[in-house]
Design a protein around this motif. Structure first.
Motif, PDB file in Angstrom:
ATOM      1  N   PHE A 112       0.830  -1.207   0.000  1.00 23.49           N
ATOM      2  CA  PHE A 112       0.000   0.000   0.000  1.00 23.49           C
ATOM      3  C   PHE A 112       0.864   1.256   0.000  1.00 23.49           C
ATOM      4  CE2 PHE A 112      -1.666   3.391   2.719  1.00 23.49           C
ATOM      5  CZ  PHE A 112      -2.793   3.769   2.005  1.00 23.49           C
ATOM      6  N   VAL A 113       1.877   1.273   0.857  1.00 27.54           N
ATOM      7  CA  VAL A 113       2.743   2.445   0.973  1.00 27.54           C
ATOM      8  C   VAL A 113       3.495   2.701  -0.336  1.00 27.54           C
ATOM      9  CG1 VAL A 113       4.865   3.253   2.081  1.00 27.54           C
ATOM     10  CG2 VAL A 113       2.992   2.391   3.480  1.00 27.54           C
ATOM     11  N   SER A 114       3.928   1.651  -0.996  1.00 27.28           N
ATOM     12  CA  SER A 114       4.619   1.817  -2.278  1.00 27.28           C
ATOM     13  C   SER A 114       3.686   2.418  -3.324  1.00 27.28           C
ATOM     14  CB  SER A 114       5.160   0.472  -2.762  1.00 27.28           C
ATOM     15  OG  SER A 114       6.193   0.012  -1.914  1.00 27.28           O
ATOM     16  N   ASP A 115       2.440   1.955  -3.341  1.00 26.46           N
ATOM     17  CA  ASP A 115       1.454   2.529  -4.270  1.00 26.46           C
ATOM     18  C   ASP A 115       1.182   4.001  -3.950  1.00 26.46           C
ATOM     19  OD1 ASP A 115       1.304   0.120  -5.507  1.00 26.46           O
ATOM     20  OD2 ASP A 115      -0.736  -0.372  -4.873  1.00 26.46           O
ATOM     21  N   MET A 116       1.096   4.318  -2.659  1.00 24.30           N
ATOM     22  CA  MET A 116       0.860   5.706  -2.270  1.00 24.30           C
ATOM     23  C   MET A 116       2.016   6.607  -2.703  1.00 24.30           C
ATOM     24  SD  MET A 116      -1.985   6.661  -0.895  1.00 24.30           S
ATOM     25  CE  MET A 116      -1.506   8.173  -0.049  1.00 24.30           C
ATOM     26  N   ALA A 117       3.236   6.109  -2.570  1.00 25.35           N
ATOM     27  CA  ALA A 117       4.389   6.900  -2.996  1.00 25.35           C
ATOM     28  C   ALA A 117       4.280   7.240  -4.477  1.00 25.35           C
ATOM     29  CB  ALA A 117       5.681   6.134  -2.717  1.00 25.35           C
ATOM     30  N   THR A 118       3.891   6.262  -5.278  1.00 28.47           N
ATOM     31  CA  THR A 118       3.738   6.487  -6.714  1.00 28.47           C
ATOM     32  C   THR A 118       2.666   7.534  -6.991  1.00 28.47           C
ATOM     33  OG1 THR A 118       4.445   4.238  -7.237  1.00 28.47           O
ATOM     34  CG2 THR A 118       3.169   5.400  -8.903  1.00 28.47           C
ATOM     35  N   ASN A 119       1.519   7.406  -6.330  1.00 32.64           N
ATOM     36  CA  ASN A 119       0.405   8.317  -6.570  1.00 32.64           C
ATOM     37  C   ASN A 119       0.613   9.709  -5.981  1.00 32.64           C
ATOM     38  OD1 ASN A 119      -1.196   6.460  -8.045  1.00 32.64           O
ATOM     39  ND2 ASN A 119      -1.840   5.485  -6.152  1.00 32.64           N
TER      40      ASN A 119
ATOM     41  N   LEU B 102      -7.730   7.363  -3.186  1.00 35.78           N
ATOM     42  CA  LEU B 102      -8.764   6.773  -4.037  1.00 35.78           C
ATOM     43  C   LEU B 102      -8.163   5.868  -5.113  1.00 35.78           C
ATOM     44  CD1 LEU B 102     -11.272   9.729  -4.454  1.00 35.78           C
ATOM     45  CD2 LEU B 102     -11.800   7.466  -3.512  1.00 35.78           C
ATOM     46  N   LYS B 103      -7.064   6.301  -5.695  1.00 38.45           N
ATOM     47  CA  LYS B 103      -6.412   5.488  -6.725  1.00 38.45           C
ATOM     48  C   LYS B 103      -5.925   4.159  -6.148  1.00 38.45           C
ATOM     49  CE  LYS B 103      -4.799   9.440  -9.470  1.00 38.45           C
ATOM     50  NZ  LYS B 103      -3.600  10.208  -9.917  1.00 38.45           N
ATOM     51  N   VAL B 104      -5.324   4.206  -4.962  1.00 39.34           N
ATOM     52  CA  VAL B 104      -4.838   2.965  -4.345  1.00 39.34           C
ATOM     53  C   VAL B 104      -6.003   2.085  -3.923  1.00 39.34           C
ATOM     54  CG1 VAL B 104      -3.389   1.968  -2.546  1.00 39.34           C
ATOM     55  CG2 VAL B 104      -2.775   4.173  -3.540  1.00 39.34           C
TER      56      VAL B 104
ATOM     57  N   ALA C 255     -16.799   6.264   0.234  1.00 33.52           N
ATOM     58  CA  ALA C 255     -16.112   6.830  -0.937  1.00 33.52           C
ATOM     59  C   ALA C 255     -16.751   6.369  -2.225  1.00 33.52           C
ATOM     60  CB  ALA C 255     -14.638   6.470  -0.908  1.00 33.52           C
ATOM     61  N   ALA C 256     -18.112   6.351  -2.221  1.00 30.25           N
ATOM     62  CA  ALA C 256     -18.864   5.960  -3.427  1.00 30.25           C
ATOM     63  C   ALA C 256     -18.353   4.639  -3.999  1.00 30.25           C
ATOM     64  CB  ALA C 256     -18.785   7.062  -4.473  1.00 30.25           C
TER      65      ALA C 256
END
Length: 429
Positions: free
Chosen positions: A217-224, A408-410, A426-427
């Motif tokens: 999750f943290v790696s994805d957040m870094a990207t986004n 939201l993207k993650v 979040a819909a």
């Protein structure tokens, strides 16, 4: 998790202590602080050596002292041990002992001036090597250290690096360098003036603190969040982990805190093993006043250790029933089984504005001041995102924000490990 962390420290890393300057480099979550403590503990356990751990974070000092107290680790001269102090506290006592200062009045305000005076004494010979050796011998409890371990070394000013080397020698130093986790300013250079034969660099990329889902999750957040150079390998030996995102005002929902504490206690953890981080807007408005979520939690009959209070940060939590609260500015190096991050989007806005207001000079033709401010704020957000071991709770406001968009993207990519609470979930992403 303790067994996994111990496996991250090979025996030959400890063998380098006292022979070479050791530099441990890695991002948040790889367990740099834990490895520092393990190196100090092994030096004490097997060789009865004394190690001093230095950091700038008072809340971290209190937390580490608690760990050493629970382990029964002394700091005695005769049997070895581990001391844990803030850098300011250590250098202040050193200056006092060497006659650089006569008292602590205006010490912090004149800290830079005092450091330059100490360096001038050392360089000119006014304070000689014999003087230093005598001080270490006469006040061994305070200054007699075989090893000096520096936490978050990336933030250290060059003059403090020079002072440590002149007092203890570079071979006694072990430095933890948190890549991109700057707080005090420019990146410190611990390699200058050190020959290759006396320098041992260790790069840490495997996530030793966080369970595998959290690391992913943290790696994805870094990207986004626009951090393109993030490298953190999930630890497959530590499966599991979950992320909870809460929309709206979490500070007025202490029953949720109780729920997460109960879940942790069912796994034989205690409230003190959890950590809650708050932005400045939720901190107490007067001295010794609890932060808002801590106040709400206490109203239900629970106990807290509120590190947002200056006086409390000097002492560690003394009860397993105390839930720890700190401001984001003091969360670096800390960890918790469950970590609750209040108003994470506020942290991003706060750090963005801080960068802009500091008036940095931008010389890069291809990077704007706005882009650098966004990157600075995003790197800061990664610090609280890497504090959790098992459960990461992220609270954001209902309004649109840069952090919300990244979350939201993650969430869309990893719905199996993320629970979104509020704002009509979040819909459904």
């Amino acid at each position: 998790m303790d067994l996994i962390a111990k496996q991250a420290l090979p025996d030959d890393w400890v063998e380098d202590m006292g022979e070479k300057q050791i530099l441990l480099k890695g991002r948040g979550g790889v367990g740099k602080t834990v490895i520092l403590l393990q190196m100090a503990y092994r030096a004490y356990q097997f060789e009865e050596k004394r190690s001093l751990v230095l950091t700038f974070n008072k809340a971290l000092v209190a937390d580490l002292r608690r760990s050493m107290a629970l382990l029964g680790v002394p700091r005695a001269v005769e049997t070895g041990g581990i001391g844990i102090e803030t850098a300011h506290g250590f250098f202040g006592r050193l200056m006092m002992a060497l006659g650089i200062i006569e008292g602590y009045a205006d010490f912090l305000e004149r800290y830079g001036e005092h450091k330059q005076a100490l360096l001038a004494y050392l360089d000119s010979g006014a304070v000689s090597r014999d003087d230093i050796d005598k001080l270490i011998c006469d006040q061994a409890d305070q200054f007699g250290w075989d090893n000096v371990l520096v936490d978050e070394g990336q933030d250290w000013p060059s003059d403090e690096i020079v002072i440590l080397r002149k007092i203890y020698g570079l071979e006694s130093l072990v430095i933890s360098d948190g890549v991109d986790q700057l707080v005090r300013g420019t990146v410190a250079d611990w390699s200058t003036g050190v020959g290759k034969a006396l320098l041992r660099k260790r790069r840490l990329t495997r996530c030793m603190r966080m369970k595998a889902n959290l690391a992913a999750f943290v790696s994805d957040m870094a990207t986004n969040l626009g951090i393109d150079d993030w490298v953190l390998e999930p630890n497959t030996d530590a499966a599991g982990g979950r992320i909870i995102i809460v929309d709206g005002d979490l500070s007025s929902q202490p029953e949720r805190l109780k729920e997460w504490c109960d879940e942790a206690e069912a796994l034989k953890n205690a409230p003190v093993d959890l950590l809650a981080c708050v932005p400045p807007s939720l901190a107490g408005t007067v001295r010794d006043c609890l932060c808002k979520p801590a106040t709400e939690f206490v109203s239900l009959g629970h106990r807290v250790w509120d590190g947002t209070s200056r006086d409390v940060r000097e002492h560690f939590a003394t009860s397993r029933d105390q839930l720890r609260f700190v401001q984001y500015d003091s969360c670096r190096g800390l960890e918790g089984w469950t970590v609750i991050n209040y108003g994470l989007d506020e942290l991003w806005d706060y750090k963005y504005a801080q960068w802009v207001n500091e008036g940095h000079q931008v010389d890069d033709l291809y990077t704007s001041d706005e882009e650098l401010a966004k990157l600075h704020a995003s790197r800061w957000v990664m610090i609280p995102l890497t504090r959790a071991i098992d459960t990461l709770v992220i609270n954001i406001g209902a309004q649109q924000s840069f952090v919300r968009d990244a979350l939201l993207k993650v969430a869309k990519a990893r719905p199996d490990i993320i629970d979104w609470i509020g704002f009509e979930d979040a819909a459904a992403f």
